[in-house]
Design an enzyme around this catalytic site. Structure first.
Site, PDB file in Angstrom:
ATOM      1  N   GLU A  30       0.834  -1.208   0.000  1.00 50.07           N
ATOM      2  CA  GLU A  30       0.000   0.000   0.000  1.00 50.07           C
ATOM      3  C   GLU A  30       0.861   1.248   0.000  1.00 50.07           C
ATOM      4  O   GLU A  30       1.830   1.347   0.773  1.00 50.07           O
ATOM      5  CB  GLU A  30      -0.893  -0.036   1.245  1.00 50.07           C
TER       6      GLU A  30
ATOM      7  N   ASP B  97       3.070   1.945  -4.941  1.00 43.08           N
ATOM      8  CA  ASP B  97       3.097   1.878  -6.413  1.00 43.08           C
ATOM      9  C   ASP B  97       3.766   3.108  -7.024  1.00 43.08           C
ATOM     10  O   ASP B  97       4.575   2.994  -7.951  1.00 43.08           O
ATOM     11  CB  ASP B  97       1.708   1.608  -7.020  1.00 43.08           C
TER      12      ASP B  97
ATOM     13  N   GLY C 128     -15.896   5.612  -3.107  1.00 44.12           N
ATOM     14  CA  GLY C 128     -15.214   6.063  -1.899  1.00 44.12           C
ATOM     15  C   GLY C 128     -14.862   4.917  -0.972  1.00 44.12           C
ATOM     16  O   GLY C 128     -14.677   5.107   0.222  1.00 44.12           O
TER      17      GLY C 128
ATOM     18  N   SER D  96     -11.353   1.044  -6.134  1.00 45.37           N
ATOM     19  CA  SER D  96     -11.008   1.455  -7.503  1.00 45.37           C
ATOM     20  C   SER D  96     -12.188   1.590  -8.441  1.00 45.37           C
ATOM     21  O   SER D  96     -12.134   1.137  -9.589  1.00 45.37           O
ATOM     22  CB  SER D  96      -9.996   0.487  -8.120  1.00 45.37           C
ATOM     23  N   SER D  97     -13.243   2.266  -7.992  1.00 47.34           N
ATOM     24  CA  SER D  97     -14.356   2.465  -8.917  1.00 47.34           C
ATOM     25  C   SER D  97     -13.919   3.308 -10.111  1.00 47.34           C
ATOM     26  O   SER D  97     -14.389   3.084 -11.229  1.00 47.34           O
ATOM     27  CB  SER D  97     -15.555   3.098  -8.209  1.00 47.34           C
TER      28      SER D  97
ATOM     29  N   GLU E 287      -6.710   9.915 -14.685  1.00 46.21           N
ATOM     30  CA  GLU E 287      -6.723  10.216 -13.249  1.00 46.21           C
ATOM     31  C   GLU E 287      -5.810  11.421 -12.962  1.00 46.21           C
ATOM     32  O   GLU E 287      -6.200  12.352 -12.255  1.00 46.21           O
ATOM     33  CB  GLU E 287      -6.251   8.955 -12.528  1.00 46.21           C
TER      34      GLU E 287
ATOM     35  N   ASP F  36      -3.934   0.312  -9.513  1.00 42.57           N
ATOM     36  CA  ASP F  36      -5.366   0.043  -9.681  1.00 42.57           C
ATOM     37  C   ASP F  36      -5.670  -0.281 -11.135  1.00 42.57           C
ATOM     38  O   ASP F  36      -6.385  -1.237 -11.449  1.00 42.57           O
ATOM     39  CB  ASP F  36      -6.194   1.274  -9.268  1.00 42.57           C
TER      40      ASP F  36
HETATM   41  C1  GLA Z   1      -5.010   4.560  -4.501  1.00 40.05           C
HETATM   42  C2  GLA Z   1      -4.205   4.888  -5.750  1.00 40.05           C
HETATM   43  C3  GLA Z   1      -3.184   3.783  -6.024  1.00 40.05           C
HETATM   44  C4  GLA Z   1      -2.348   3.456  -4.794  1.00 40.05           C
HETATM   45  C5  GLA Z   1      -3.246   3.274  -3.568  1.00 40.05           C
HETATM   46  C6  GLA Z   1      -2.458   3.120  -2.298  1.00 40.05           C
HETATM   47  O1  GLA Z   1      -5.793   3.432  -4.720  1.00 40.05           O
HETATM   48  O2  GLA Z   1      -5.047   5.039  -6.850  1.00 40.05           O
HETATM   49  O3  GLA Z   1      -2.362   4.154  -7.107  1.00 40.05           O
HETATM   50  O4  GLA Z   1      -1.383   4.422  -4.573  1.00 40.05           O
HETATM   51  O5  GLA Z   1      -4.138   4.343  -3.383  1.00 40.05           O
HETATM   52  O6  GLA Z   1      -1.726   1.941  -2.322  1.00 40.05           O
END
Ligand code: GLA
Length: 380
Positions: free
Chosen positions: A34, A37, A122, A126-127, A160, A172
């Site tokens: 987490e 990335d 929210g 990853s919507s 994004e 994501d």
């Molecule tokens: C969000 C971002 C990802 C990643 C996560 C945390 O989902 O879109 O790219 O950084 O937070 O791991």
């Protein structure tokens, strides 16, 4: 009505004929890795059953779209000339995806689209990446082309960054575009190399909503990314992927920046350890790794919130040392992920419903994801 059927019905109602096809992209849950990335780190997300459906047909002039989850709000634009929509909303992702694809030499043709999804917004599932990749698949189908997962993911990431203002990494989008149902995806964000990691069939992945909605557009996310970039710059490295713990500890960094960097370096290592635990079918070991990831996100990276910590605590107490739980996604609310023996699912579900209350009293939503690998001990 399920989201796929809503997309088809909405399309038919609005455009007076059934769609030519329906494109789909899942959401994702991140098992571990987490906030690494965008530091070139290793991540281990997994596609989930919930996702976004886009019913599509050829258009006449421009792109005409309908968002059934937003009161059937409509959008229309010339595919070659999308203009930003402010404030950022679903239209920004639609127009941004069209622009991102065109920038990669994959131009979007006139299209009619009706969009419906099943991912709670929210929730850290990853919507927005799911929306973008489903749109990309619809545009590709209309072009009669097969665009690669990497092209779709990079166009979605550009949407994004440039259209929603969130400086996210690529986890994501890659998980959604390249992941396999029931399997985790080990992704090296420094070069996009990936491989699937099967989860034993007798394990379950449980996702529980904390009831605290979070938005990445509120600035905390970009601030964390800036802290990491400051740490890498102070260490004289291109990214924290190249850093070691001893380097971070010895560098005399600002204490807050040092905490962020330490999380990143250790979380990348935890991702490696988690893959080893999964491949050894060692769920108790994975549980311990998930627990230390949560502590690090709470205390070093400071992206958790008290209701999420409470929910993780309820899950950890109920699962015991048979598995584990942690916050998932960008943080500041959203969902919690647990990995546990499938045999414990109903007991753990009952405990969550009895012991956790969302701050606003909302009903607790629990999702159980299929795992598609071999049962522990078989076919290894
Ligand atoms: C969000 C971002 C990802 C990643 C996560 C945390 O989902 O879109 O790219 O950084 O937070 O791991």
């Amino acid at each position: 009505m399920p989201a796929r059927a809503r997309a088809i019905a909405g399309f038919t109602r609005r455009f007076g004929q059934p769609p030519q096809g329906v494109a789909f992209a899942p959401g994702r849950v991140n098992l571990i890795g987490e906030h690494v990335d965008y530091n070139g780190g290793l991540v281990l997300p997994m596609p989930i059953a919930a996702g976004t459906w886009v019913a599509y047909g050829p258009g006449q002039a421009g792109v005409e779209a309908l968002a059934l989850d937003f009161g059937a709000a409509a959008d229309a634009f010339e595919p070659g000339q999308p203009v930003p929509h402010r404030p950022a909303d679903w239209r920004s992702y639609l127009r941004g995806m069209a622009a991102g694809l065109a920038a990669r030499g994959l131009p979007v043709a006139p299209a009619r689209l009706a969009i419906a999804g099943s991912i709670p917004r929210g929730s850290g599932l990853s919507s927005s990446a799911s929306l973008c990749v489903a749109l990309g698949r619809a545009f590709a189908a209309l072009a009669g082309a097969e665009w690669t997962a990497t092209d779709l993911a990079l166009a979605a990431q550009a949407a994004e960054h440039q259209w929603a203002g969130v400086h996210c990494g690529v986890m994501d989008q890659m998980a959604v575009a390249a992941g396999e149902p029931g399997h985790a995806l080990l992704l090296d964000c420094s070069n996009l190399a990936s491989r699937t990691v099967a989860l034993p069939k007798d394990w379950a992945v449980m996702i529980v909503q904390s009831g605290v909605r979070r938005g990445l557009v509120d600035g905390h996310y970009n601030a964390r990314r800036a802290d990491c970039e400051a740490a890498a710059a102070a260490l004289g490295l291109p990214s924290l992927r190249e850093a070691s713990l001893s380097l971070v500890e010895a560098a005399g960094l600002d204490p807050m920046v040092r905490r962020r960097a330490r999380h990143v370096v250790e979380e990348i290592d935890r991702t490696r350890q988690a893959v080893a635990a999964i491949e050894a079918a060692d769920l108790p070991a994975l549980g311990r790794i998930l627990a230390s990831s949560h502590v690090s996100l709470r205390d070093l990276f400071e992206v958790s919130v008290p209701p999420v910590d409470d929910l993780v605590g309820v899950l950890q107490r109920t699962i015991g040392d048979a598995g584990g739980a942690r916050m998932t996604g960008g943080g500041f609310g959203g969902a919690v992920v647990a990995v546990l023996p499938a045999a414990l699912v109903s007991q753990v579900q009952a405990a969550v419903l009895a012991d956790y209350r969302a701050p606003d009293g909302a009903a607790i939503q629990i999702m159980i994801e299929q795992t598609g690998g071999q049962p522990a001990g078989e076919g290894q």
